[in-house]
Design a protein around this motif. Structure first.
Motif: not given
Lengths: 271, 384
Positions: A62-68
């Motif tokens: 979830w963190l990765s998707v938000r950052i991306a």
């Protein structure tokens, strides 16, 4: 003379196999029942079920998707501005330097970007008190710096291909520069903005090196989790997760393809 | 648009349009000592020009002569380095393109690919903030004017070259400009379509009473359509005049050579008698030319004669005036006419004769000796 086709076809098959057999293998093993990743013992979706309960992995994803997403959006804005300056504003002073500095991150090793970013953030924290610690913000900023370069290249190509007289015609018909940009330029470079966004999104999603430098406690991205868990032995959950990511990426590529099918070239083909 | 619907014949006679000969008329477009430099390159050089209301004015020249730059300065897409431009008495030199009472049809047509034909035409009207009803009315009017109503929902890439040209024209006319600029309006059309469209463009211009300024490198196109032509070279105007005058009375060798083909004989004035000059040429033959400007004896001049002004001479005399004798070197058969290339004492002379007989019956053939002549009123004297 009839050309024999099998040598070419087998080359093609080899090429495809080289590219896609590993991914295919990964997908197959994600449905493996065994705990041992490399031994097939039967079909099961239990790793997917377990994945759903793996809080750490899900949070990282979830963190990765938000950052991306944040990275892709801001990179598209900045990259488009940079591309505009390069294509539409002639030979301004310092243009060559601007072009070079803009595209340098494309060839800069990740380790160097990561390390320099880390140094910057530490210095800023001491001097300005911001960013307060490292995490989401610092990873996003670091990703934006190199994603912007990629977006700029993509958008710039499209802008350069666009007939400049379209903008002139719009102005001649009474449209002010802002209207020209919103009504004519943007719709025409939209496919490039979309592919730039997807590119930046993907780059951010799979970045391990830079994120490792500038992340802090509690902000572990997906590649970091995957990498560290692989060192302790691959859990089949990773396979399941990777398969899901491949599915999402494939969907995105299909969407991008369909969107560009509605471009001018496709219409000509339909006729 | 009641005039459009009436069946009144369209006046093609341009004689009552000669506003440029009226000393009291004020020019609609005034270009005053305009120069445009791109770095070291001088695209337009100290150029002045007056264009009057209702004209179909052509800027004619080869590529790179500055004609397109001049047109773009009128549209506001380039700004002059020095000089002023006035449209309808207003100094527009520094006015941006979107505030000028001018519209332009681009050479590439520049149709917006993401909009339908109707949306393309409507674009300018939207910028004017016209109401929805009025916009729809104006779009319909334009579609009807150019007879493209059935294309209204098409996208530009679904149109043929000729259809695109019409849509581009409709779009540039939609705002009812008083001045329309056309950059090579027929350049992208094939020859047959081009000829039809020439007449259509002239009819449209006269019907709407709009001043047209076009840029073209095609002399035939300029001749057919224009009220006046400005022949340009290297950023300057070589001659401004009606098509007839440009063709029949070129003011310099450049114009003479640029429009059509022409035979030139160098010589000097030996006798000036009333409106006639007697010129001794290098070929050793005297030539008599009608000329209204007196020239001093001994002035070096060029006598220029168009190939179609030549005719076969039946009473050739060794001391005959405006007579030459040569040998047929080449014949180009073009169907309606044939071009004969003669060699006259080392100089090549071109003559065009109408093929009044079928080719097989023609008397002139290769290597044949032939005498030709022309009348003093058919030649011009060039001093530059």
């Amino acid at each position: 003379m009839r050309r024999r086709r099998w040598p070419l076809l087998s080359l093609l098959a080899f090429g495809y196999a080289f590219l896609y057999v590993p991914i295919l293998l990964l997908i197959v093993y994600s449905f493996n029942e065994s705990r041992l990743v490399t031994v097939w013992s039967g079909f099961s979706i239990k790793w997917y079920r377990e994945l759903l309960h793996n809080q750490q992995l899900l949070e990282a994803a979830w963190l990765s998707v938000r950052i991306a997403a944040v990275n892709a959006t801001l990179a598209v804005v900045l990259g488009t501005l940079a591309a505009n300056a390069l294509v539409r504003h002639g030979r301004f002073r310092g243009r060559n330097a601007f072009e070079l500095l803009l595209t340098a991150p494309l060839v800069m090793p990740d380790v160097i970007i990561g390390l320099s970013m880390l140094l910057l953030f530490v210095a800023m924290q001491h001097g300005l008190g911001w960013p307060d610690g490292r995490g989401f913000t610092t990873i996003a900023i670091a990703h934006i710096t190199f994603s912007t370069a990629y977006v700029a290249v993509v958008v710039r190509t499209r802008l350069a291909q666009m007939d400049a007289s379209l903008e002139e015609a719009a102005m001649d018909l009474g449209a002010r520069p802002l209207t020209v940009y919103l009504r004519i330029t943007l719709p025409l470079i939209a496919p490039a903005l979309l592919s730039g966004w997807l590119l930046a999104f993907t780059l951010s999603l799979d970045d391990l090196v830079i994120a490792s430098f500038v992340s802090g406690p509690g902000s572990t991205t997906l590649p970091m989790v995957v990498y560290s868990s692989v060192r302790m032995g691959v859990s089949p959950q990773i396979n399941a997760l990777a398969t899901l990511i491949v599915a999402v990426v494939t969907l995105a590529v299909i969407i991008a393809g369909v969107t560009s099918l509605h471009g001018p070239r496709a219409a000509r083909r339909r006729r | 648009m009641s005039e459009r619907n009436s069946s009144m014949p369209i006046a093609l006679d341009r004689r009552n349009l000669d506003t440029w000969q009226d000393p009291k008329a004020t020019p609609y477009v005034r270009i005053e000592r305009v120069s445009k430099r791109f770095g070291e390159h001088h695209a337009v050089e100290d150029l002045s020009l007056d264009i009057f209301k209702g004209e179909f004015f052509s800027l004619l020249g080869s590529s790179g002569c500055g004609k397109s730059t001049l047109l773009r300065m009128l549209a506001g897409l380039e700004y002059p380095t020095t000089g002023r431009i006035y449209i309808d008495g207003v100094d527009v030199t520094d006015v941006p393109p979107y505030s000028r009472p001018v519209n332009m049809m681009f050479q590439s047509y520049a149709l917006f690919p993401h909009m339908t034909v109707a949306q393309n035409i409507e674009f300018g009207l939207k910028q004017e903030r016209l109401g929805r009803g009025e916009r729809a009315e104006r779009v319909d009017e334009m579609l009807e004017l150019l007879r493209i109503a059935e294309l209204r929902r098409r996208k530009p890439e679904q149109l043929s070259g000729g259809q695109r040209q019409r849509v581009a024209l409709a779009r540039s006319l939609a705002k009812h400009p008083k001045l329309l600029l056309l950059d090579e309006p027929l350049g992208a059309l094939d020859k047959r379509l081009r000829e039809n469209t020439q007449f259509e463009l002239v009819n449209l211009q006269e019907r709407l009473g709009i001043t047209f300024i076009t840029v073209t490198h095609d002399q035939e196109e300029a001749m057919t359509m224009s009220t006046r032509i400005a022949v340009m070279d290297a950023g300057q105007i070589m001659q401004v005049d009606t098509p007839t005058a440009i063709y029949e009375y070129p003011s310099c060798r450049f114009v003479a050579e640029f429009i059509g083909s022409i035979n030139q004989f160098e010589g000097k004035v030996v006798e000036s008698d009333g409106d006639q000059l007697l010129i001794e040429t290098r070929l050793g033959r005297p030539m008599r030319v009608r000329n209204f400007h007196p020239l001093a004896l001994g002035t070096p001049v060029t006598v220029a004669v168009r190939p179609e002004k030549m005719r076969l001479c039946l009473d050739y005399r060794e001391d005959g005036v405006n007579q030459l004798r040569g040998v047929v070197e080449d014949i180009a058969y073009l169907g309606d006419v044939s071009i004969y290339r003669l060699r006259v004492e080392g100089q090549r002379v071109e003559m065009t004769l109408t093929n009044t007989q079928p080719r097989t019956e023609q008397v002139l053939t290769w290597d044949q000796e032939v005498a030709i002549e022309w009348s003093p009123t058919s030649a011009v004297v060039l001093t530059e």
